[in-house]
Enzyme design. Structure first.
Site, PDB file in Angstrom:
ATOM      1  N   ASP A 146     -10.029   1.724 -25.616  1.00 45.36           N
ATOM      2  CA  ASP A 146     -10.457   1.594 -24.066  1.00 45.36           C
ATOM      3  C   ASP A 146     -10.245   2.796 -23.141  1.00 45.36           C
ATOM      4  OD1 ASP A 146     -11.281  -1.103 -23.728  1.00 45.36           O
ATOM      5  OD2 ASP A 146      -9.387  -1.911 -23.466  1.00 45.36           O
ATOM      6  N   GLU A 183       1.390  -8.165   8.783  1.00 47.50           N
ATOM      7  CA  GLU A 183       1.724  -6.749   9.109  1.00 47.50           C
ATOM      8  C   GLU A 183       2.528  -6.318   7.859  1.00 47.50           C
ATOM      9  OE1 GLU A 183       1.190  -3.853  11.015  1.00 47.50           O
ATOM     10  OE2 GLU A 183      -0.613  -5.198  11.377  1.00 47.50           O
ATOM     11  N   PRO A 198       0.869  -1.219   0.074  1.00 48.21           N
ATOM     12  CA  PRO A 198      -0.065  -0.027   0.077  1.00 48.21           C
ATOM     13  C   PRO A 198       0.870   1.367   0.052  1.00 48.21           C
ATOM     14  CG  PRO A 198      -0.117  -1.051   2.107  1.00 48.21           C
ATOM     15  CD  PRO A 198       0.708  -2.108   1.085  1.00 48.21           C
ATOM     16  N   ARG A 251      -3.673  -7.725 -20.659  1.00 47.60           N
ATOM     17  CA  ARG A 251      -4.339  -6.784 -21.725  1.00 47.60           C
ATOM     18  C   ARG A 251      -3.732  -6.342 -22.960  1.00 47.60           C
ATOM     19  NH1 ARG A 251      -8.280  -3.869 -21.539  1.00 47.60           N
ATOM     20  NH2 ARG A 251      -9.935  -5.105 -22.500  1.00 47.60           N
TER      21      ARG A 251
HETATM   22  N1  SAM Z   1       1.289  -2.855   7.787  1.00 48.46           N
HETATM   23  C1  SAM Z   1       1.403  -2.563   6.240  1.00 48.46           C
HETATM   24  C2  SAM Z   1       1.298  -0.983   6.095  1.00 48.46           C
HETATM   25  O1  SAM Z   1       0.602  -0.433   6.739  1.00 48.46           O
HETATM   26  O2  SAM Z   1       1.713  -0.562   4.880  1.00 48.46           O
HETATM   27  C3  SAM Z   1       0.198  -3.114   5.276  1.00 48.46           C
HETATM   28  C4  SAM Z   1       0.114  -4.755   5.380  1.00 48.46           C
HETATM   29  S1  SAM Z   1      -0.947  -5.451   4.486  1.00 48.46           S
HETATM   30  C5  SAM Z   1      -2.236  -5.956   5.784  1.00 48.46           C
HETATM   31  C6  SAM Z   1      -0.287  -6.991   3.926  1.00 48.46           C
HETATM   32  C7  SAM Z   1       0.137  -7.011   2.548  1.00 48.46           C
HETATM   33  O3  SAM Z   1      -0.881  -6.619   1.764  1.00 48.46           O
HETATM   34  C8  SAM Z   1       1.028  -5.990   1.991  1.00 48.46           C
HETATM   35  O4  SAM Z   1       2.392  -6.753   2.499  1.00 48.46           O
HETATM   36  C9  SAM Z   1       1.053  -6.072   0.619  1.00 48.46           C
HETATM   37  O5  SAM Z   1       1.928  -7.060  -0.047  1.00 48.46           O
HETATM   38  C10 SAM Z   1      -0.404  -6.040   0.452  1.00 48.46           C
HETATM   39  N2  SAM Z   1      -1.192  -4.814   0.021  1.00 48.46           N
HETATM   40  C11 SAM Z   1      -2.194  -4.426   0.971  1.00 48.46           C
HETATM   41  N3  SAM Z   1      -2.766  -3.279   0.501  1.00 48.46           N
HETATM   42  C12 SAM Z   1      -2.252  -3.199  -0.692  1.00 48.46           C
HETATM   43  C13 SAM Z   1      -2.524  -2.139  -1.838  1.00 48.46           C
HETATM   44  N4  SAM Z   1      -3.156  -1.149  -1.688  1.00 48.46           N
HETATM   45  N5  SAM Z   1      -1.551  -2.343  -3.115  1.00 48.46           N
HETATM   46  C14 SAM Z   1      -0.740  -3.392  -3.204  1.00 48.46           C
HETATM   47  N6  SAM Z   1      -0.686  -4.275  -2.103  1.00 48.46           N
HETATM   48  C15 SAM Z   1      -1.320  -4.227  -1.070  1.00 48.46           C
END
Ligand code: SAM
Length: 238
Positions: free
Chosen positions: A170, A117, A90, A155
């Site tokens: 698109d 986490e 994220p 795609r």
């Molecule tokens: N504790 C982390 C933080 O606050 O940045 C979030 C961890 S999340 C619960 C677990 C995993 O989900 C991440 O390591 C990532 O690989 C994936 N993930 C969660 N949200 C994402 C997003 N918006 N885009 C891409 N991957 C995401």
């Protein structure tokens, strides 16, 4: 184009590939998608892949050793010159059409899916070429994010989408949203298809579509107008 997905849950990635155009593209050898179970690189008899965070706090962090080992094993077993290693997170750069075009020019993407986490910071520092987010929200794991990247990038790979359905028409392809689309019936619950689309006049239809595409974008995504027509990446940029 090849995708190697490093994940604790390969089945989440495999399910969408068993359907729709992605399945056909895989069957025809246009795409290759391999999943790599992180657990196989885990430590000890229990194949441990996570541990508590230094400094305390709740949750578990994916350890660096299994992730480095999984990616290095992919690079060794499936060497490719134009390869890019991506950490789904994220905290990454927002994924958009321009990023999908740029990534489609690589021969192979290695996608690292986090869980719990998150992943040890050293994966970001010493293994990933880049970090991608699919939006400003937090998922429970990176698998769905990896699938979004695989789907959007695939795609754009030649021959994945059938000839009738050009990806160049698109939304986002020219920086704008697409014009409205209609099919039969010509009138549905009092809502009629615009006359021009029934006229058979190709130039008038093209002009109407171009105008509606601009109008749609002005109304729904005015922010896109500032960047419309921006050059998309080419092979030389990679
Ligand atoms: N504790 C982390 C933080 O606050 O940045 C979030 C961890 S999340 C619960 C677990 C995993 O989900 C991440 O390591 C990532 O690989 C994936 N993930 C969660 N949200 C994402 C997003 N918006 N885009 C891409 N991957 C995401």
């Amino acid at each position: 184009m090849e995708f190697d997905v490093v994940t604790l849950f390969p089945e989440i990635v495999e399910a969408p590939l068993s359907r729709t155009i992605l399945r056909r593209a895989v069957e025809e050898g246009i795409l290759t998608v391999r999943t790599h179970d992180l657990r196989e690189h885990g430590e000890g008899p229990h194949r441990r892949v996570d541990d508590q965070p230094y400094g305390g706090g709740g949750g578990m962090i994916l350890k660096p050793e299994p992730i480095f080992a999984a990616v290095e094993s992919v690079l060794e077993r499936h060497p490719r010159s134009a390869s890019r290693t991506i950490l789904l997170s994220p905290q990454g750069a927002p994924f958009d059409h321009a990023a999908a075009v740029r990534l489609s020019l690589y021969g192979r993407l290695i996608l690292i899916c986090g869980r719990y986490e998150g992943v040890d910071e050293r994966v970001r520092e010493g293994l990933a070429d880049e970090e991608i987010s699919i939006g400003d929200y937090v998922l429970t794991g990176g698998e769905l994010a990896a699938m979004v990247v695989i789907d959007a990038v695939s795609r754009l790979v030649p021959r994945v989408v059938g000839e009738g359905e050009s990806v160049l028409r698109d939304s986002f392809a020219d920086g704008l949203l697409q014009h409205p689309q209609y099919t039969r019936p010509a009138v549905f619950r009092g809502m009629a298809v615009p006359d021009v689309l029934l006229s058979g006049r190709h130039e008038a239809i093209a002009a109407w579509r171009a105008e509606m595409s601009r109008a749609n974008t002005r109304k729904r995504r005015p922010d896109l107008l500032a960047c419309a027509g921006r050059a998309t990446p080419k092979h030389d940029d990679v």
